[in-house]
Design a protein around this motif. Structure first.
Motif, PDB file in Angstrom:
ATOM      1  N   ALA A 258      -6.488   6.718   5.319  1.00  0.00           N
ATOM      2  CA  ALA A 258      -6.496   5.330   4.826  1.00  0.00           C
ATOM      3  C   ALA A 258      -7.646   5.039   3.865  1.00  0.00           C
ATOM      4  O   ALA A 258      -7.460   4.304   2.882  1.00  0.00           O
ATOM      5  CB  ALA A 258      -6.522   4.368   6.009  1.00  0.00           C
TER       6      ALA A 258
ATOM      7  N   VAL B 228       0.875   4.718   1.775  1.00  0.00           N
ATOM      8  CA  VAL B 228       0.220   5.263   2.966  1.00  0.00           C
ATOM      9  C   VAL B 228       0.748   6.658   3.281  1.00  0.00           C
ATOM     10  O   VAL B 228       1.905   6.968   3.017  1.00  0.00           O
ATOM     11  CB  VAL B 228       0.426   4.339   4.191  1.00  0.00           C
ATOM     12  CG1 VAL B 228      -0.227   2.982   3.948  1.00  0.00           C
ATOM     13  CG2 VAL B 228       1.905   4.158   4.505  1.00  0.00           C
TER      14      VAL B 228
ATOM     15  N   ASP C  44       2.058  -5.851   3.760  1.00  0.00           N
ATOM     16  CA  ASP C  44       0.972  -4.877   3.866  1.00  0.00           C
ATOM     17  C   ASP C  44       1.051  -4.085   5.150  1.00  0.00           C
ATOM     18  O   ASP C  44       0.445  -3.045   5.267  1.00  0.00           O
ATOM     19  CB  ASP C  44      -0.386  -5.585   3.812  1.00  0.00           C
ATOM     20  CG  ASP C  44      -0.784  -5.890   2.358  1.00  0.00           C
ATOM     21  OD1 ASP C  44      -0.201  -5.306   1.444  1.00  0.00           O
ATOM     22  OD2 ASP C  44      -1.695  -6.719   2.182  1.00  0.00           O
TER      23      ASP C  44
ATOM     24  N   ARG D 234       1.791   7.588  12.514  1.00  0.00           N
ATOM     25  CA  ARG D 234       0.429   7.081  12.417  1.00  0.00           C
ATOM     26  C   ARG D 234      -0.102   7.306  11.010  1.00  0.00           C
ATOM     27  O   ARG D 234       0.184   8.341  10.391  1.00  0.00           O
ATOM     28  CB  ARG D 234      -0.485   7.768  13.437  1.00  0.00           C
ATOM     29  CG  ARG D 234      -0.126   7.448  14.883  1.00  0.00           C
ATOM     30  CD  ARG D 234      -0.993   8.208  15.857  1.00  0.00           C
ATOM     31  NE  ARG D 234      -0.574   7.947  17.240  1.00  0.00           N
ATOM     32  CZ  ARG D 234      -1.063   8.588  18.292  1.00  0.00           C
ATOM     33  NH1 ARG D 234      -1.981   9.543  18.124  1.00  0.00           N
ATOM     34  NH2 ARG D 234      -0.625   8.289  19.517  1.00  0.00           N
ATOM     35  N   ILE D 235      -0.878   6.350  10.513  1.00  0.00           N
ATOM     36  CA  ILE D 235      -1.457   6.456   9.171  1.00  0.00           C
ATOM     37  C   ILE D 235      -2.691   7.347   9.210  1.00  0.00           C
ATOM     38  O   ILE D 235      -3.518   7.260  10.124  1.00  0.00           O
ATOM     39  CB  ILE D 235      -1.824   5.054   8.631  1.00  0.00           C
ATOM     40  CG1 ILE D 235      -0.553   4.242   8.361  1.00  0.00           C
ATOM     41  CG2 ILE D 235      -2.648   5.167   7.347  1.00  0.00           C
ATOM     42  CD1 ILE D 235      -0.826   2.819   7.901  1.00  0.00           C
TER      43      ILE D 235
ATOM     44  N   GLU E 175      -6.731   5.772   0.057  1.00  0.00           N
ATOM     45  CA  GLU E 175      -5.501   5.268  -0.548  1.00  0.00           C
ATOM     46  C   GLU E 175      -5.720   4.813  -1.991  1.00  0.00           C
ATOM     47  O   GLU E 175      -6.792   4.310  -2.339  1.00  0.00           O
ATOM     48  CB  GLU E 175      -4.954   4.099   0.275  1.00  0.00           C
ATOM     49  CG  GLU E 175      -4.421   4.502   1.637  1.00  0.00           C
ATOM     50  CD  GLU E 175      -4.027   3.299   2.483  1.00  0.00           C
ATOM     51  OE1 GLU E 175      -4.072   2.172   1.947  1.00  0.00           O
ATOM     52  OE2 GLU E 175      -3.687   3.486   3.658  1.00  0.00           O
TER      53      GLU E 175
ATOM     54  N   ARG F 117       0.828  -1.197   0.000  1.00  0.00           N
ATOM     55  CA  ARG F 117       0.000   0.000   0.000  1.00  0.00           C
ATOM     56  C   ARG F 117       0.865   1.251   0.000  1.00  0.00           C
ATOM     57  O   ARG F 117       1.983   1.237   0.496  1.00  0.00           O
ATOM     58  CB  ARG F 117      -0.903   0.019   1.240  1.00  0.00           C
ATOM     59  CG  ARG F 117      -1.911  -1.087   1.302  1.00  0.00           C
ATOM     60  CD  ARG F 117      -2.364  -1.333   2.736  1.00  0.00           C
ATOM     61  NE  ARG F 117      -2.795  -0.095   3.408  1.00  0.00           N
ATOM     62  CZ  ARG F 117      -2.743   0.079   4.721  1.00  0.00           C
ATOM     63  NH1 ARG F 117      -2.266  -0.876   5.512  1.00  0.00           N
ATOM     64  NH2 ARG F 117      -3.161   1.224   5.247  1.00  0.00           N
TER      65      ARG F 117
ATOM     66  N   ARG G 232       4.302  10.320   2.337  1.00  0.00           N
ATOM     67  CA  ARG G 232       3.565   9.260   1.636  1.00  0.00           C
ATOM     68  C   ARG G 232       4.586   8.266   1.118  1.00  0.00           C
ATOM     69  O   ARG G 232       5.393   8.591   0.229  1.00  0.00           O
ATOM     70  CB  ARG G 232       2.745   9.828   0.486  1.00  0.00           C
ATOM     71  CG  ARG G 232       1.792   8.793  -0.138  1.00  0.00           C
ATOM     72  CD  ARG G 232       0.829   9.513  -1.061  1.00  0.00           C
ATOM     73  NE  ARG G 232      -0.230   8.648  -1.529  1.00  0.00           N
ATOM     74  CZ  ARG G 232      -0.397   8.274  -2.811  1.00  0.00           C
ATOM     75  NH1 ARG G 232       0.453   8.704  -3.734  1.00  0.00           N
ATOM     76  NH2 ARG G 232      -1.395   7.498  -3.165  1.00  0.00           N
TER      77      ARG G 232
ATOM     78  N   SER H 164       3.875   0.913   2.496  1.00  0.00           N
ATOM     79  CA  SER H 164       3.490   0.428   3.823  1.00  0.00           C
ATOM     80  C   SER H 164       4.619  -0.291   4.547  1.00  0.00           C
ATOM     81  O   SER H 164       4.842  -0.069   5.744  1.00  0.00           O
ATOM     82  CB  SER H 164       2.273  -0.498   3.691  1.00  0.00           C
ATOM     83  OG  SER H 164       2.478  -1.472   2.674  1.00  0.00           O
TER      84      SER H 164
ATOM     85  N   CYS I  87       1.476   9.241   6.331  1.00  0.00           N
ATOM     86  CA  CYS I  87       1.766   9.144   7.768  1.00  0.00           C
ATOM     87  C   CYS I  87       2.274  10.480   8.301  1.00  0.00           C
ATOM     88  O   CYS I  87       2.786  11.311   7.550  1.00  0.00           O
ATOM     89  CB  CYS I  87       2.845   8.094   8.047  1.00  0.00           C
ATOM     90  SG  CYS I  87       2.489   6.455   7.445  1.00  0.00           S
TER      91      CYS I  87
END
Length: 300
Positions: free
Chosen positions: A258, A164, A300, A254-255, A261, A162, A238, A241, A166
């Motif tokens: 979500a 993500v 993941d 922390r994400i 995405e 992914r 970004r 994952s 954060c």
């Protein structure tokens, strides 16, 4: 004229895309490569290659001849491997390339297990975020993350990752947590330029896909630097994952966002598509593929 040698040189020229690239790959003087190809054309009485200052392409006769050369040299190679016992015990050297962080987290462990199982195989593992060319750089297996262009190479999918967004808990407490991608315009961002543009990040898929402008106060060229900056409250990042797995576990990051995405990116093992596949390479794929697929939760 050694026709088998000349066939091999011709294939190297075609695969490399130029006489000079083939000469570098073969470790031969350019004049020797050019002379061998010319001698082969003279022997056959036909032109095999169209040459211009910018590109090289096969003639119609050249296309048919190159296909025949591949079959002939593959059959000779298989006969030699059988005679030397390679089909009895996997042996030899493999060159493998993978992205730096993915390689450290996922390829090194499975390679170590593979080497313990196959003591007569040696591996050269090149971890780099630069895309290495399988033909030009003599790579046997490449780990690729992302959609693959159409080619003659053979790909085996082993998972997905992914993308993500954060930030550190302290940054989010100070500046707020974005609830929609459009809110990124009000935030400081740290861009990892190999993966993303420093000016816009893409979210969603299909008709819901959107490109959101971002303000990258800091742009870096390694993912480790981006992650380090984010943990120091420099802004949102970004990344992939698996790259922030440790920071997420430690609550250093922390994400956010979500639900928005983009579609996960495929992770594939790529090889040149030799026929038959050398035993050492077949052993590697048979051993490593299920191990990487089993690590999917970690990826993941």
């Amino acid at each position: 004229m050694d026709r088998l040698e000349s066939m091999g040189i011709l294939l190297a020229v075609v695969d490399a895309g130029s006489l000079s690239a083939a000469a570098r790959q073969l470790g031969m003087p350019l004049a020797n490569v050019s002379r061998k190809v010319a001698a082969l054309e003279s022997h056959l009485g036909t032109r095999l290659l169209h040459r211009t200052t910018r590109q090289l392409s096969l003639t119609q006769a050249g296309g048919a001849y190159v296909a025949a050369c591949r079959r002939i040299l593959d059959e000779i190679g298989e006969a030699e491997r059988t005679a030397t016992g390679e089909y009895a015990t996997p042996k030899g050297e493999l060159t493998i390339t993978a992205p730096v962080v993915f390689g450290r987290l996922h390829i090194v462990p499975v390679v170590a297990a593979f080497l313990a199982q196959y003591p007569e195989i040696e591996i050269k593992l090149v971890l780099t975020d630069r895309v290495m060319h399988l033909m030009d750089e003599q790579v046997d297996v490449a780990v690729r993350i992302g959609e693959l262009p159409d080619s003659s190479f053979v790909a085996t999918r082993v998972g997905t990752v992914r993308r993500v967004v954060c930030a550190s808990p302290a940054y989010l407490a100070r500046h707020g947590t974005p609830a929609m991608p459009g809110e990124l315009t009000a935030h400081a961002c740290v861009s990892f330029e190999v993966l993303e543009s420093r000016r816009a990040w893409d979210f969603g898929t299909g008709r819901s896909r959107q490109s959101v402008p971002v303000h990258s106060r800091l742009a870096v060229n390694t993912v480790d630097a981006a992650i380090a900056a984010a943990t120091l409250d420099a802004g949102l990042i970004r990344v992939l994952s698996y790259q922030v797995m440790d920071a997420l576990r430690d609550d250093a990051l922390r994400i956010v966002l979500a639900p928005f995405e983009a579609a996960p990116l495929p992770v594939s093992l790529l090889h040149k598509g030799q026929t038959p596949l050398p035993l050492k390479l077949r052993a590697f794929f048979d051993f490593v593929t299920p191990l990487l697929r089993a690590r999917q939760l970690s990826i993941d």
